[in-house]
Design an enzyme around this catalytic site. Sequence first.
Site, PDB file in Angstrom:
ATOM      1  N   GLY A 313       0.921  -1.234  -0.199  1.00 29.36           N
ATOM      2  CA  GLY A 313      -0.055   0.028   0.069  1.00 29.36           C
ATOM      3  C   GLY A 313       0.869   1.268  -0.034  1.00 29.36           C
ATOM      4  O   GLY A 313       2.051   1.107  -0.484  1.00 29.36           O
ATOM      5  N   GLU A 314       0.292   2.268   0.555  1.00 28.01           N
ATOM      6  CA  GLU A 314       1.036   3.564   0.718  1.00 28.01           C
ATOM      7  C   GLU A 314       1.202   4.178  -0.950  1.00 28.01           C
ATOM      8  O   GLU A 314       1.594   5.460  -0.868  1.00 28.01           O
ATOM      9  CB  GLU A 314       2.556   3.324   1.289  1.00 28.01           C
ATOM     10  CG  GLU A 314       2.565   2.834   2.557  1.00 28.01           C
ATOM     11  CD  GLU A 314       4.053   2.595   3.234  1.00 28.01           C
ATOM     12  OE1 GLU A 314       5.027   3.256   2.614  1.00 28.01           O
ATOM     13  OE2 GLU A 314       4.161   2.055   4.320  1.00 28.01           O
ATOM     14  N   GLY A 315       1.033   3.814  -1.734  1.00 25.73           N
ATOM     15  CA  GLY A 315       1.221   4.332  -3.090  1.00 25.73           C
ATOM     16  C   GLY A 315       2.387   3.621  -3.545  1.00 25.73           C
ATOM     17  O   GLY A 315       2.975   4.045  -4.864  1.00 25.73           O
TER      18      GLY A 315
END
Length: 347
Positions: A313-315
């Site tokens: 996640g987080e980008g």
Amino acid sequence: MADKMHWLYQPAPAPDQSARHAATARQKQLIKPEGALGRLESIAIDFAGFQGRERPQLEHLSVRVFGADHGIAAQGTSRFPQAVTSVMLNIFCEGGAAINVLSREHNADFAAINLGCVVPVEHPELIDEFIAPSTADFSQSNAAMTQTQLVCALNAGRRQSSNSDCFIGGDMGIGNTASAAAIFAALFDLKVVDITGRGTGIDDEVLARKVELIESALEQHRSALSSPLDILRILGGFEIAALVGAFIANAQRSTPVLVDGFMATAAAAIAGAINPSVKPWLLYAHLSDEFGHKLALECMGVSPMLNFNMRLGEGTGAVLAVSIIRQALNLHNKMFTFSEAGVPIAD
């Protein structure tokens, strides 16, 4: 309340077709067999349409990570306590997370946004869009968000839209894979067991409990899950709703969005269901290793660029894909044409 969400339905402009045609023609003139660079060619053509010019650039990148806690986490659906959400938001601001490392490589405009954590978090670099300490537990007959909270989250995302060459939205929130799985199951009428994964690495017993909770919630709320916005309000999270708002607002500003993994794809699915005109502006960066992501992408009829078995996640997967996009544009812009190389083309 509806008048505060009317902006969601304003159409995004269509990518520039004349620029796409010009870029397609240029690809046919480059010194290579037509189609030999595969997906790199279509990426360059897409960005030509986004930017309205034959030779696009990717110079200015905007990265935003939205963080929030989920009420369903109280049911023990994650290996980690909700305090981790606050800890990670602080680390984002300190520059020590994976998304920071990758963003710095691209000189990205980076920021983290707090929409509501169980454990309070403060940092001078943190953007405060606090709504509540967490969503409600949608597995216990409650909607995750009130209508007011949904509006706040959508507008928080809208405020982070940009005029950059590309926008990436990341997520952080303990419990958010349960929320995303529930969204996919409701939106695409999927079996919960086929779309629900291990998230932070839960064992078989906890996974079975997670599936049971989502199945029960969908049954409880079934009559109310009548629209994409209802699905988002009842099953979503503040950070997922913020991503929805950011994706729609960026598309309306002619800014392409690079969609990350499982949670960001759930937001993209909702955004496209609310406002189909945004779909051409959404590119899918990678196939997450989170169970169910492949099925979700198939339901949406889209193909990811990369597959590195990532599920952070987080980008992070989206920022990683920026390097590929930049090389696609370099090839498109800097290769010789047959004419420039003095190579005759057979009739």
